[in-house]
Design an enzyme around this catalytic site. Structure first.
Site, PDB file in Angstrom:
ATOM      1  N   GLU A  18       0.839  -1.203   0.000  1.00 45.57           N
ATOM      2  CA  GLU A  18       0.000   0.000   0.000  1.00 45.57           C
ATOM      3  C   GLU A  18       0.872   1.250   0.000  1.00 45.57           C
ATOM      4  O   GLU A  18       1.859   1.329   0.745  1.00 45.57           O
ATOM      5  CB  GLU A  18      -0.889  -0.033   1.245  1.00 45.57           C
ATOM      6  CG  GLU A  18      -2.286   0.420   1.012  1.00 45.57           C
ATOM      7  CD  GLU A  18      -3.099  -0.555   0.146  1.00 45.57           C
ATOM      8  OE1 GLU A  18      -3.256  -0.276  -1.057  1.00 45.57           O
ATOM      9  OE2 GLU A  18      -3.582  -1.552   0.692  1.00 45.57           O
ATOM     10  N   HIS A  19       0.485   2.210  -0.836  1.00 43.11           N
ATOM     11  CA  HIS A  19       1.238   3.458  -1.002  1.00 43.11           C
ATOM     12  C   HIS A  19       2.660   3.179  -1.493  1.00 43.11           C
ATOM     13  O   HIS A  19       3.577   3.950  -1.235  1.00 43.11           O
ATOM     14  CB  HIS A  19       1.244   4.287   0.294  1.00 43.11           C
ATOM     15  CG  HIS A  19      -0.114   4.872   0.589  1.00 43.11           C
ATOM     16  ND1 HIS A  19      -0.531   6.074   0.081  1.00 43.11           N
ATOM     17  CD2 HIS A  19      -1.154   4.385   1.307  1.00 43.11           C
ATOM     18  CE1 HIS A  19      -1.776   6.313   0.489  1.00 43.11           C
ATOM     19  NE2 HIS A  19      -2.179   5.302   1.229  1.00 43.11           N
ATOM     20  N   LEU A 107     -11.907   0.715  -2.730  1.00 41.23           N
ATOM     21  CA  LEU A 107     -11.970  -0.495  -3.562  1.00 41.23           C
ATOM     22  C   LEU A 107     -11.972  -0.140  -5.049  1.00 41.23           C
ATOM     23  O   LEU A 107     -12.400  -0.917  -5.884  1.00 41.23           O
ATOM     24  CB  LEU A 107     -13.208  -1.324  -3.175  1.00 41.23           C
ATOM     25  CG  LEU A 107     -13.175  -1.786  -1.711  1.00 41.23           C
ATOM     26  CD1 LEU A 107     -14.537  -2.303  -1.259  1.00 41.23           C
ATOM     27  CD2 LEU A 107     -12.113  -2.851  -1.484  1.00 41.23           C
ATOM     28  N   SER A 108     -11.481   1.051  -5.328  1.00 39.63           N
ATOM     29  CA  SER A 108     -11.259   1.488  -6.717  1.00 39.63           C
ATOM     30  C   SER A 108     -12.523   1.636  -7.537  1.00 39.63           C
ATOM     31  O   SER A 108     -12.591   1.214  -8.700  1.00 39.63           O
ATOM     32  CB  SER A 108     -10.317   0.525  -7.449  1.00 39.63           C
ATOM     33  OG  SER A 108      -9.071   0.588  -6.897  1.00 39.63           O
ATOM     34  N   SER A 109     -13.522   2.270  -6.947  1.00 46.99           N
ATOM     35  CA  SER A 109     -14.721   2.567  -7.734  1.00 46.99           C
ATOM     36  C   SER A 109     -14.358   3.456  -8.926  1.00 46.99           C
ATOM     37  O   SER A 109     -14.870   3.257 -10.034  1.00 46.99           O
ATOM     38  CB  SER A 109     -15.779   3.244  -6.862  1.00 46.99           C
ATOM     39  OG  SER A 109     -15.248   4.386  -6.226  1.00 46.99           O
ATOM     40  N   SER A 110     -13.466   4.414  -8.733  1.00 50.83           N
ATOM     41  CA  SER A 110     -13.155   5.333  -9.831  1.00 50.83           C
ATOM     42  C   SER A 110     -12.377   4.630 -10.934  1.00 50.83           C
ATOM     43  O   SER A 110     -12.678   4.809 -12.118  1.00 50.83           O
ATOM     44  CB  SER A 110     -12.432   6.588  -9.335  1.00 50.83           C
ATOM     45  OG  SER A 110     -11.283   6.261  -8.618  1.00 50.83           O
ATOM     46  N   ASP A 154      -4.539   0.769  -9.285  1.00 51.64           N
ATOM     47  CA  ASP A 154      -5.984   0.539  -9.390  1.00 51.64           C
ATOM     48  C   ASP A 154      -6.419   0.303 -10.831  1.00 51.64           C
ATOM     49  O   ASP A 154      -7.220  -0.586 -11.119  1.00 51.64           O
ATOM     50  CB  ASP A 154      -6.754   1.727  -8.809  1.00 51.64           C
ATOM     51  CG  ASP A 154      -6.412   1.953  -7.349  1.00 51.64           C
ATOM     52  OD1 ASP A 154      -5.770   1.079  -6.737  1.00 51.64           O
ATOM     53  OD2 ASP A 154      -6.772   3.025  -6.826  1.00 51.64           O
TER      54      ASP A 154
END
Ligand code: GLA
Length: 359
Positions: A18-19, A107-110, A154
């Site tokens: 993460e990051h 959760l990476s909707s975009s 993502d």
């Protein structure tokens, strides 16, 4: 008027790493069953009309005249803007979006919207665009139009991941490998109910961008292009940095090591070890990177108290969102339901179990 084209792309849960993506490091996402679906009807003019079942208001704009509005359809504008800038030719369209990926849940909707839309435009206008380039255009839309300085994880996950394997990605070279998820373990994903929706998201976006700026400053002070270029042998050098930057860099350097260790554990079927890496990743995000929240920490601690849980951690960018939990195979449903109930009782939040998917 042309035919209606439909396309979809999944959300993702990041297992570990993460990051690290905007630091040139390693990530290990997998697709979740929830996805964004788009229906696109080409028009003969340059007008785009966008409707979403999940977000208001409807959007309308002219290709070549995209302007950020801080509404959901900035992702649509960002995609057409990025495609136009890259020289692709296409006309306007009417767009209908519906998504089962929770918005602002980490959760990476975009990214799932960007990738679904790019797939639909690719199909409708026969664009010569491979899956990797498609992911990069999604990131460009986000970085250079929407203004979120996210990495490539993502969009790569939305474009390339599936639910049966984890996508081990080197975000610098973009080399990737699919690693089968073991039958002896299940995944649980619980959304904490704390969201970072784009409408209220300026604060979150600037926190995220601030973390990225910290990492870039740390790399500069340490004399490397990116934190990816350092390993655990370099940790003593962090003492020379301002305290906050040292903690940010320590998270990224140790997290990259944890991803590599997680790959080994996954491939060797060492699930206890993999679980310990989840907990260590969470502690590092909470203490060194400071992107967790009390609700997320509570969920992780409740998971730790469960006999069938190997490990748990915050997944995604943070400041709310979801946790990913690794459980003994066959136990995910009971564990998820028990955790959701206890968490709801102990927090003022309404959790949602996303994995295992209901039904
Ligand atoms: C967000 C960003 C990703 C990544 C994660 C944190 O999801 O979009 O690029 O940086 O946060 O790992």
């Amino acid at each position: 008027m042309g035919d209606v084209i439909t396309a979809s792309a999944p959300g993702r849960v990041n297992l570990i790493g993460e990051h690290t993506d905007y630091n040139g490091g390693f990530v290990l996402p997998t697709a979740i069953p929830q996805s964004t679906r788009v229906e696109l009807r080409p028009r003969t003019d340059q007008q785009v009309l966008a409707h979403s079942d999940n977000s208001a208001p409807d959007g309308s704009f002219v290709l070549g005249q995209e302007q950020p509005t801080h509404q959901w359809f900035d992702y649509v504008q960002g995609v057409t803007w990025a495609l136009g800038r890259a020289g692709y030719a296409f006309s306007g369209f009417a767009l209908h979006v519906s998504s089962t990926v929770p918005l602002g849940g980490g959760l990476s909707s975009s990214a799932s919207l960007e990738v679904a839309l790019l797939r639909a435009i690719r199909a409708a206008f026969s664009l010569d665009l491979d899956d990797l380039h498609l992911a990069r255009l999604g990131q460009t839309a986000e970085n250079d139009f929407v203004g979120a300085r996210c990495g490539i994880m993502d969009q790569m996950a939305a474009s390339l991941a599936d639910t049966r394997t984890a996508l081990f990605l080197d975000t610098r070279s973009l080399d990737y490998r699919r690693i089968p998820l073991p039958d002896a373990a299940d995944l649980v994903v619980i959304h904490s109910g704390v969201t970072h929706r784009i409408a209220q998201g300026q604060g979150v976006q600037s926190e995220y961008n601030a973390r990225r700026a910290d990492c870039e400053q740390a790399a500069t002070l340490l004399g490397v292009p990116q934190l990816r270029d350092l390993g655990t042998a370099d940790l003593p050098r962090l003492a020379a940095l301002p305290e906050r930057l040292a903690r940010r860099a320590r998270h990224v350097i140790t997290e990259d090591e944890r991803v590599l260790a997680a790959i080994d554990a996954l491939e060797a079927g060492q699930l206890e070890q993999l679980g310990e890496l989840f907990y260590a990743s969470h502690a590092s995000m909470r203490d060194d990177f400071e992107v967790s929240t009390p609700e997320i920490d509570l969920l992780v601690e409740l998971a730790r108290a469960e006999a069938d849980v190997f490990g748990a951690r915050l997944t995604g960018g943070g400041f709310g969102g979801a946790v990913v939990i690794l459980t003994r195979g066959g136990t995910s449903m009971q564990v998820a339901q028990r955790l959701a109930k206890t968490y709801a009782d102990q927090s003022a939040q309404t959790p949602t179990v996303l994995v295992p998917a209901p039904g």
